[in-house]
Design an enzyme around this catalytic site. Sequence first.
Site, short mmCIF file in Angstrom:
data_model
loop_
_atom_site.label_atom_id
_atom_site.label_comp_id
_atom_site.label_asym_id
_atom_site.label_seq_id
_atom_site.Cartn_x
_atom_site.Cartn_y
_atom_site.Cartn_z
N LYS A 298 -29.58 29.22 37.45
CA LYS A 298 -29.43 30.31 36.49
C LYS A 298 -30.40 30.09 35.34
CE LYS A 298 -24.47 30.78 37.46
NZ LYS A 298 -23.10 30.66 36.90
N HIS A 299 -30.65 31.15 34.59
CA HIS A 299 -31.52 31.04 33.43
C HIS A 299 -30.81 30.24 32.34
CE1 HIS A 299 -34.32 33.76 35.27
NE2 HIS A 299 -33.42 34.72 35.34
N GLU A 300 -31.60 29.46 31.61
CA GLU A 300 -31.06 28.64 30.54
C GLU A 300 -30.42 29.53 29.47
OE1 GLU A 300 -30.22 24.84 29.22
OE2 GLU A 300 -31.41 25.35 30.99
N SER A 301 -29.32 29.05 28.88
CA SER A 301 -28.61 29.85 27.89
C SER A 301 -29.50 30.19 26.70
CB SER A 301 -27.36 29.12 27.42
OG SER A 301 -26.45 28.97 28.48
#
Length: 589
Positions: A220-223
Site C-alpha cells: 500500500k502507499h505510505e501514509s
Amino acid sequence: RMDQALLLVHNALPAEGLRLSALSAACYQCSPQLLAFIPASNGSSRRASTAAVAVDTQHPLTLQLDGFSENRALCKIHYHFGESGNYSLEVKIQSGSTQTVSCDLRVNEDPINSYRPILFAFLVYTGILALVIAGHLLMKIDPVRNWVCKRLNPRETERVINSEPGSPNREDSPSSDLSCQRLWSSIPRQRLRSLDTFRGLSLIIMVFVNYGGGKYWFFKHESWNGKLHFPTASSSRFVFIMGTSVSLSLSSMLRWGSSKKKVLLKILWRSFLLILLGIVVVNPNYCLGPLSWDNLRIPGVLQRLGFTYLVVAALQLPFTGIAAENVPVSCMPPPALQDILPYWPQWVFILTLEAIWLCLTFLLPVPGCPRGYLGPGGIGDFGKYPNCTGGAAGYIDRLLLGEKHIYQHPSSSVLYQTKMPYDPEGILGTINSTVMAFLGLQAGKIILLYKDQHKQIMSRFFIWSIVMGIISAALTKCSKNEGFIPINKNLWSISYVTTLSCFAFILLLLIYYLVDVKRLWSGAPFFYPGMNSILVYIGHEVFENYFPFKWKMQDSQSHAEHLIQNLTATTLWVLISYVLYRKRIFWKI
C-alpha cells in the site's frame, strides 16, 4: 480481522481502573490513542476485570497503561503483535509489594504466518518462469524446433513436402511451418524493447497494487513521509519512462516527414484525450446514473499524465531534429555536457517551475497552518494542526477545485486520522511530476545522442543516477522525517522525484543492458503490456469489479484469497496484452 490481533487486558488492581492507549511506530510525532477503559477488579471475589481489544499488527506498537483515578503512568510495553494472535496483558501488584505494579504480556495463541502465501506465489511464478526459459532453450535446438513445428502444423508441412514442382500456390501461399520457424528465430530489432519492458514492468506492478496487493500493508502507499517500496513507486516510474518515450517518438515523427505544427496538434489532442479519459475513469458511476458535478473528482493519474505529457512534449518539440553534425565544431559543448547545454532553455523553464513549487510550498500563507507545513495534519505533530493536511498543496486544491472535487480518502486518513480531503494527484504535485518526466526526457536524449554507443549510454545513465542520489541525500539528510524536504509521494516532493529518478536511471540501465545490449532477456512478459499501456491501464480500472478480475471470496479477511485474486487479475491483463500483441492490435491515442 485482517492485520489485527486480540489482546485481553486483565486488571487485578483492586481499587483502580486503567486507561489503555497505543502508539504506532509508523505514526510520526503522534500522541498515544485511547483503546479501552478497564475497570478495577472486584475486590470481594478477587477476580480481575477483563477487556478485549483489537490491536494493529502492521507496525510495532507502544502500549501505555495509566491509572484512571490517579492519572498516573503504570507501565509501557513496546511490542509487535502478530496477525490473528491471541495475547493477554496481566496488570497486578507484584508479590511482596503494595505499590509496584507489574504488566506481563503473554501469548495465548500463536499468530499465523500471513506472509506464507507470498512465498507460495513466488515459488509458483518462479516455476512457470523456469519452464518458459527451458522451453526457449530447447526451441533453439534445430531438431527440436523442427519437430515441434511439424507437430503444430502437420497438414501444412505435409502439403509443402508433397506439392509438385510448379504448383501455383507453392511459393505464394503463407506457410504456417515457416511462421513457426520465424517465431523462434532471432529477428533484427528495430525498436528499443527496453523502454517497453520498463513501461510494462511499472504498469503491471501498478495494476497489482491498485487491485489490492493481497491487502498487505507494504504493497500500500505510505501514509505520509516514508520508505519507498518498489511496488508503490510504480506510477512515478511510469511518468519517467513517458518522458523518455517523448524524446524518441517526437524524433521519429519528424523523421517520417510530419511538420512540427502537425506534431503540436497531435500533442494537444493526445493530452486532451488523456485528461478526458482520466476524468471518466476516476468517476465510475456506471451503475448510479449520470455523473454529477457536485462531487466529480477532477484530479487523477491520467489527468496528471496528460498535463505532464503536454508540457514536456511541447518543451521538447522545438529542440527535436537539431542534428549534432550541423553544429560547428567550435560551438560544440564539452562531451560531459552534450546532453545538457544545447537544451539550456528547457533547463531554465524546469528550474523556474521548481522555484514556483518551492515558493508556493514554503511561502504561501495557509489559514490556520504554519508557513511551509509539510505534515499530514490529523493527530500528527501531536494534533496541533488537524486541518492542515498537505499544507499549501492541499490548500491550493481545496481553494481552486473545491473540497468535493478532490480525493476524499487519502492514505493518511487511517494512521493519522485526518478528516480533510486531500488529493495525491493535485495541482502542486503536478509541477514535480513534470520535473520527473523531464528527467525521463533526459534519458531519451542520451539514447538519441549516443545512438548504438552502449557504453556511453549506460555510463550517462549511471552518472545521472549518482547526481540524483546526491541531491536526494542532501534534501532528506538520509532520514525519513528529519530532512529539509522529506520523501513524500502524497506531496510529490522534489526529494521524492530525485530519489525515484535515481532508481529509475539504474533500473533503465539494467533493463537496457539485459534486453537491448546483451539480449539475454526478450523483455517478456512485461514487454507486451508495455506495448499497450493505455489499454491495460484503462481496462484494469473499468473492469476492476467484474468477473474474472474479481469474485466473491469465501473469507474476505484472508490475505491468501486476496493475493490469489489480485495476482489472477494482474496475470489476465498480461495474457490479454500478449494476445493483442500477437494480433498486432495496439491502442494508441
